[in-house]
Design a protein around this motif. Structure first.
Motif, short mmCIF file in Angstrom:
data_model
loop_
_atom_site.label_atom_id
_atom_site.label_comp_id
_atom_site.label_asym_id
_atom_site.label_seq_id
_atom_site.Cartn_x
_atom_site.Cartn_y
_atom_site.Cartn_z
N TYR A 66 0.85 -1.19 0.00
CA TYR A 66 0.00 0.00 0.00
C TYR A 66 0.89 1.25 0.00
N THR A 67 0.32 2.33 -0.53
CA THR A 67 0.95 3.65 -0.43
C THR A 67 -0.11 4.65 0.02
N ASN A 84 6.96 6.66 5.61
CA ASN A 84 7.01 5.36 6.29
C ASN A 84 5.83 4.47 5.90
N CYS A 85 4.96 4.97 5.01
CA CYS A 85 3.81 4.18 4.56
C CYS A 85 3.75 4.15 3.03
N ALA A 86 4.90 4.19 2.40
CA ALA A 86 5.00 4.04 0.95
C ALA A 86 5.47 2.63 0.63
N ASN A 87 4.69 1.93 -0.20
CA ASN A 87 4.98 0.53 -0.55
C ASN A 87 5.09 -0.34 0.70
N CYS A 93 -0.80 2.69 9.48
CA CYS A 93 0.23 3.71 9.29
C CYS A 93 0.26 4.62 10.50
N ASP A 94 1.46 4.88 11.02
CA ASP A 94 1.64 5.79 12.14
C ASP A 94 1.77 7.21 11.59
#
Length: 239
Positions: A66-67, A84-87, A93-94
């Protein structure tokens, strides 16, 4: 920070606010249609960290990564990828270091992929003061002959804007009787906080739950019960 129990929040209509803010600031973000969204989102305050989690409604679709992107509705800015939440292979996600204002509307877009194929694309707007759910803090109990020490564990450092208008509730249960304790925490909610439930009956089993209440009267999330049997001459016993 003093925990407030009297602050009052008026829950606005999300669509009305989105239209008004967009008109005032001339922002061109498209308003999402939630009726056919393929994802379910949840924003939670977990150990005073802002955690966004999601789930695909169609379980036959299996995304391998997810991205997450977002922008702020009141600012004419491009979409920003959360580094920190790319791929990421996680379904959460924080966003603690990204979403810091309770007065802004965050426009979110989540892309789900399998290989080079886009499987899902979901949008949602969030107001932290309205959409945030509050998970209970970690705690321990220590039983004595006629009282219980409840040790609530807060992080050593808590950003003030993430404390909201929360009331700490310690719920005591014994033999079908439930009592609520609402201790006042002075200053910031950081470090360990100890509360004593006294005037208890020896040879009796007591259970304790800890949770937060928010002033908009949304549903609370209670912690699992922790129990201890108070025995005469008992110096301490952890359950």
């Amino acid at each position: 920070m003093l925990l407030s129990q009297n602050a009052f929040i008026v829950r606005p209509l999300n669509l009305f606010l989105m239209v008004c803010i967009s008109l005032v600031f001339g922002i061109s973000h498209d308003l999402p249609d939630y009726t056919n969204e393929s994802c379910t989102f949840k924003i939670s305050l977990r150990n005073f960290r802002s955690i966004l989690s999601w789930e695909l409604k169609n379980h036959s679709i299996v995304a391998t990564r997810y991205t997450l992107l977002y922008t702020i509705m009141s600012k004419p800015e491009d979409w920003k990828i959360v580094k920190n939440c790319a791929n990421t292979t996680r379904s959460f996600c924080d966003l603690t270091d990204e979403w810091r204002s309770t007065h802004e509307a965050y426009v979110t877009n989540l892309e789900g992929f399998s290989g080079n194929t886009t499987l899902s694309n979901c949008s949602r707007n969030f107001w932290l003061d309205i959409d945030m759910s509050f998970e209970p803090p970690e705690f321990e109990i220590v039983g004595f002959t006629n009282h219980i020490n409840v040790i609530v564990k807060f992080p050593s450092i808590v950003e003030e804007e993430l404390q909201f208008d929360l009331s700490l509730v310690i719920e005591e249960q014994s033999e079908g009787i439930v009592k609520k304790h609402k201790p006042t925490v002075k200053g910031n909610m950081s470090g360990n906080f100890t509360y004593i439930i006294d005037k208890l009956i020896p040879n009796t089993n007591y259970c304790v739950s800890v949770y937060f209440e928010h002033n908009d009267e949304q549903a609370v999330i209670k912690s699992p019960l922790k129990c201890t049997l108070l025995q005469p001459g008992q110096e301490s016993e952890f359950s």
